[in-house]
Each structure stands twice: as structure tokens, then as C-alpha cells.
Design a protein around this motif. Structure first.
Motif, PDB file in Angstrom:
ATOM      1  N   TYR A  19       0.850  -1.186   0.000  1.00 51.26           N
ATOM      2  CA  TYR A  19       0.000   0.000   0.000  1.00 51.26           C
ATOM      3  C   TYR A  19       0.880   1.228   0.000  1.00 51.26           C
ATOM      4  O   TYR A  19       1.953   1.235   0.604  1.00 51.26           O
ATOM      5  N   TYR A  20       0.439   2.289  -0.682  1.00 56.68           N
ATOM      6  CA  TYR A  20       1.305   3.456  -0.811  1.00 56.68           C
ATOM      7  C   TYR A  20       0.481   4.719  -0.978  1.00 56.68           C
ATOM      8  O   TYR A  20      -0.696   4.679  -1.357  1.00 56.68           O
ATOM      9  N   CYS A  21       1.119   5.841  -0.662  1.00 60.15           N
ATOM     10  CA  CYS A  21       0.569   7.142  -1.038  1.00 60.15           C
ATOM     11  C   CYS A  21       1.732   8.088  -1.267  1.00 60.15           C
ATOM     12  O   CYS A  21       2.834   7.883  -0.743  1.00 60.15           O
ATOM     13  N   ARG A  22       1.510   9.119  -2.073  1.00 60.89           N
ATOM     14  CA  ARG A  22       2.581  10.079  -2.371  1.00 60.89           C
ATOM     15  C   ARG A  22       2.988  10.819  -1.101  1.00 60.89           C
ATOM     16  O   ARG A  22       2.137  11.230  -0.307  1.00 60.89           O
ATOM     17  N   ASN A  23       4.278  11.041  -0.989  1.00 59.48           N
ATOM     18  CA  ASN A  23       4.810  11.753   0.162  1.00 59.48           C
ATOM     19  C   ASN A  23       4.239  13.170   0.262  1.00 59.48           C
ATOM     20  O   ASN A  23       4.157  13.736   1.364  1.00 59.48           O
ATOM     21  N   SER A  24       3.812  13.734  -0.867  1.00 56.31           N
ATOM     22  CA  SER A  24       3.310  15.111  -0.839  1.00 56.31           C
ATOM     23  C   SER A  24       1.999  15.234  -0.055  1.00 56.31           C
ATOM     24  O   SER A  24       1.711  16.289   0.510  1.00 56.31           O
ATOM     25  N   TYR A  25       1.187  14.160   0.020  1.00 59.53           N
ATOM     26  CA  TYR A  25       0.008  14.198   0.894  1.00 59.53           C
ATOM     27  C   TYR A  25       0.450  14.263   2.361  1.00 59.53           C
ATOM     28  O   TYR A  25      -0.108  15.008   3.166  1.00 59.53           O
ATOM     29  N   ILE A  26       1.436  13.441   2.681  1.00 63.45           N
ATOM     30  CA  ILE A  26       1.954  13.395   4.045  1.00 63.45           C
ATOM     31  C   ILE A  26       2.519  14.760   4.429  1.00 63.45           C
ATOM     32  O   ILE A  26       2.220  15.309   5.493  1.00 63.45           O
ATOM     33  N   GLY A  27       3.322  15.333   3.522  1.00 62.68           N
ATOM     34  CA  GLY A  27       3.918  16.642   3.774  1.00 62.68           C
ATOM     35  C   GLY A  27       2.873  17.745   3.869  1.00 62.68           C
ATOM     36  O   GLY A  27       3.006  18.655   4.688  1.00 62.68           O
ATOM     37  N   GLY A  28       1.842  17.655   3.043  1.00 57.28           N
ATOM     38  CA  GLY A  28       0.791  18.671   3.066  1.00 57.28           C
ATOM     39  C   GLY A  28       0.073  18.706   4.400  1.00 57.28           C
ATOM     40  O   GLY A  28      -0.208  19.779   4.950  1.00 57.28           O
ATOM     41  N   VAL A  29      -0.222  17.535   4.944  1.00 57.02           N
ATOM     42  CA  VAL A  29      -0.879  17.462   6.258  1.00 57.02           C
ATOM     43  C   VAL A  29       0.077  17.945   7.347  1.00 57.02           C
ATOM     44  O   VAL A  29      -0.300  18.714   8.235  1.00 57.02           O
ATOM     45  N   ARG A  30       1.329  17.523   7.251  1.00 57.14           N
ATOM     46  CA  ARG A  30       2.301  17.871   8.305  1.00 57.14           C
ATOM     47  C   ARG A  30       2.587  19.371   8.335  1.00 57.14           C
ATOM     48  O   ARG A  30       2.608  19.982   9.406  1.00 57.14           O
ATOM     49  N   GLN A  31       2.782  19.989   7.165  1.00 55.71           N
ATOM     50  CA  GLN A  31       3.072  21.434   7.152  1.00 55.71           C
ATOM     51  C   GLN A  31       1.896  22.234   7.699  1.00 55.71           C
ATOM     52  O   GLN A  31       2.069  23.359   8.152  1.00 55.71           O
ATOM     53  N   ALA A  32       0.705  21.635   7.653  1.00 56.62           N
ATOM     54  CA  ALA A  32      -0.478  22.315   8.163  1.00 56.62           C
ATOM     55  C   ALA A  32      -0.676  22.077   9.657  1.00 56.62           C
ATOM     56  O   ALA A  32      -1.614  22.618  10.248  1.00 56.62           O
ATOM     57  N   GLY A  33       0.189  21.267  10.266  1.00 56.81           N
ATOM     58  CA  GLY A  33       0.091  21.046  11.712  1.00 56.81           C
ATOM     59  C   GLY A  33      -0.608  19.767  12.103  1.00 56.81           C
ATOM     60  O   GLY A  33      -0.837  19.526  13.292  1.00 56.81           O
ATOM     61  N   GLY A  34      -0.961  18.923  11.122  1.00 58.37           N
ATOM     62  CA  GLY A  34      -1.619  17.658  11.424  1.00 58.37           C
ATOM     63  C   GLY A  34      -0.633  16.509  11.479  1.00 58.37           C
ATOM     64  O   GLY A  34       0.503  16.626  11.007  1.00 58.37           O
ATOM     65  N   VAL A  35      -1.080  15.411  12.059  1.00 57.37           N
ATOM     66  CA  VAL A  35      -0.287  14.185  12.089  1.00 57.37           C
ATOM     67  C   VAL A  35      -0.840  13.253  11.010  1.00 57.37           C
ATOM     68  O   VAL A  35      -1.992  12.810  11.108  1.00 57.37           O
ATOM     69  N   PRO A  36      -0.043  12.961   9.967  1.00 62.30           N
ATOM     70  CA  PRO A  36      -0.543  12.089   8.898  1.00 62.30           C
ATOM     71  C   PRO A  36      -0.492  10.615   9.295  1.00 62.30           C
ATOM     72  O   PRO A  36       0.534  10.132   9.773  1.00 62.30           O
ATOM     73  N   LEU A  37      -1.592   9.918   9.079  1.00 56.79           N
ATOM     74  CA  LEU A  37      -1.662   8.476   9.365  1.00 56.79           C
ATOM     75  C   LEU A  37      -2.159   7.765   8.111  1.00 56.79           C
ATOM     76  O   LEU A  37      -3.266   8.041   7.638  1.00 56.79           O
ATOM     77  N   LEU A  38      -1.365   6.862   7.586  1.00 57.81           N
ATOM     78  CA  LEU A  38      -1.762   6.158   6.362  1.00 57.81           C
ATOM     79  C   LEU A  38      -2.672   4.988   6.687  1.00 57.81           C
ATOM     80  O   LEU A  38      -2.393   4.209   7.598  1.00 57.81           O
TER      81      LEU A  38
END
Ligand code: MN
Length: 235
Positions: A19-38
């Protein structure tokens, strides 16, 4: 302070079974102050309930096509790759998040999943079904915007983006056909293709047809979509 946890749905590589997702989704959530969980597809309703109860928001990411049986059609010859397990998981998870009144952002495939889950339909292939449409499958890298979008004034989307006219990237061969009951179209390309929807009867349920995760590093409007999601999730 506890930061909001944002579940991000993933795609399945069937050949190699990961399973995968682009790192840019993870970074987008993180730069906004959220914790990304796949999130892999969850199957049992107990799993889904336990997960939805803990998440502060859901991000339905981009990916392959939604199966047309979800809106009562047979597969068009130009239908792309689809994954019934992902379709089923995302639709059930979305419904739980809606029931819980938690924020949901759909991106590309995500806006289509939201529309189908709530009873709408899709063009299975824009080029063959709407031959007069603009190019929505851009040849340029995804960080470059290639077509314009008009956003309805007074919509939640225009408030978030701070604009009613902007340039977006475009990497989709499908699009919303009939808008689901309970959703409103709030953004369009110049050819009339729907590029944004939001729910009127839900605190924060939005979809965009473009890919803000591909642009947030250099585009304020794209970054603001992630910030608005995290903020709605309690960040
Ligand atoms: Mn487009």
C-alpha cells in the motif's frame, strides 16, 4: 498540545502487494500542523468504527477509478484501473466520518468517491464522453497549474482559497457527471467540468478535482486547503 490526526487513504500495488501514497500528501498534512496516518483498507465494521472514532479528519487521496457499478453503469471501454476493496473501504469510512460529523477532504479520486458515495455519478472517461472538454490530463509535472477554475463566491471553498478564480493542475480522466443529493458544485473549469464540491448539511466535507498536494510547496491556495482541513480537525 495534541495535534489532530488525519487519516490518509492509500492505493494498492496489486502486483507486489503493498500500500502506498505520495509523500506530498503526508507533507501537506504535516506542514499544516496535522499528524498524517496512512490507512490500508479496513474490512470489518469494528475496525472501521474504531478507526473513525480515533481520527480527527479523513483525507481521501487520489488514485485509480471508482467502479461504475457504484452508480449503476457498466464499464466504459476507457475505464482505467479500479480496486473494489479500496472503493468499499473509502465509501464506508466516508459514511462513518459523515455520521460522526468529522471533517473530510477528497482530492481527485477523492472528490469522485464522495460524489458516488452520496448517490452521484461520474463521466468514466472525459475525452470520449465529453470530447469538447479542455485537457484535464496534463502533460506537465503536477507542480504546474495548467487550467483555470472559477469558484462560487460565498462558498466554503472560496473562503478557504481566498479567491474565486485560480490556476490549478489537472490529472484526471474522469469527472463528476450528476452531483449527488446533499452536495453542491462550487468550482468549475471553463469547459463546465466540476472541479469542487461541498456538502451543505455537514460541518466540513469538501472535494477538489485538482491536486493541491502537488502544489502546496509553492502555492498559497493549495497550502490553505490542508491548513483548513487540519484547522477543522481541531488544529
Ligand atoms: Mn481539471
Amino acid at each position: 498540545m495534541a495535534r489532530p490526526c488525519i487519516g490518509i487513504t492509500t492505493a494498492h500495488n496489486a502486483g507486489q502487494d503493498y500500500y502506498y501514497c505520495r509523500n506530498s500528501y503526508i507533507g501537506g498534512v504535516r506542514q499544516a500542523g496535522g499528524v498524517p496516518l496512512l490507512l490500508p483498507p479496513l474490512v470489518d465494521q469494528d475496525e472501521l468504527l474504531s478507526c473513525a472514532g480515533r481520527l480527527d479528519a479523513l483525507l481521501l487521496s487520489g488514485g485509480g477509478d471508482a467502479h461504475p457499478s457504484l452508480f449503476g453503469e457498466q464499464p466504459h471501454c476507457k475505464l482505467g484501473e479500479f480496486d473494489p476493496v479500496r472503493d468499499d473501504f473509502e465509501i464506508r469510512m466516508l459514511r462513518l466520518m459523515i455520521d460522526l460529523g468529522k471533517p473530510v477532504l477528497g482530492i481527485c479520486r477523492g472528490i469522485q468517491v464522495i460524489n458516488v458515495a452520496l448517490g452521484g455519478s461520474l463521466y468514466q472517461d472525459l475525452v470520449s464522453q465529453q470530447p469538447q472538454s479542455l485537457q484535464h490530463q496534463q502533460g506537465a509535472p503536477r507542480r504546474y497549474p495548467t487550467h483555470s477554475v472559477t469558484v462560487r463566491q460565498g462558498s466554503k471553498l472560496s473562503d478557504i482559497l481566498g479567491a474565486t478564480r485560480l490556476q490549478v493542475n489537472s490529472l484526471h480522466h474522469q469527472a463528476i457527471k450528476d452531483v449527488a443529493p446533499g452536495l453542491q458544485a462550487t468550482a468549475w473549469a471553463d469547459d463546465g467540468v466540476i472541479e469542487g464540491v461541498e456538502a451543505s448539511g455537514h460541518p466540513w466535507l469538501l472535494g477538489v478535482q485538482w491536486h493541491p498536494e502537488g502544489m502546496w510547496e509553492h502555492d498559497q491556495a493549495a497550502a490553505s486547503l490542508f491548513r483548513a482541513l487540519v484547522s477543522a480537525a481541531g488544529g
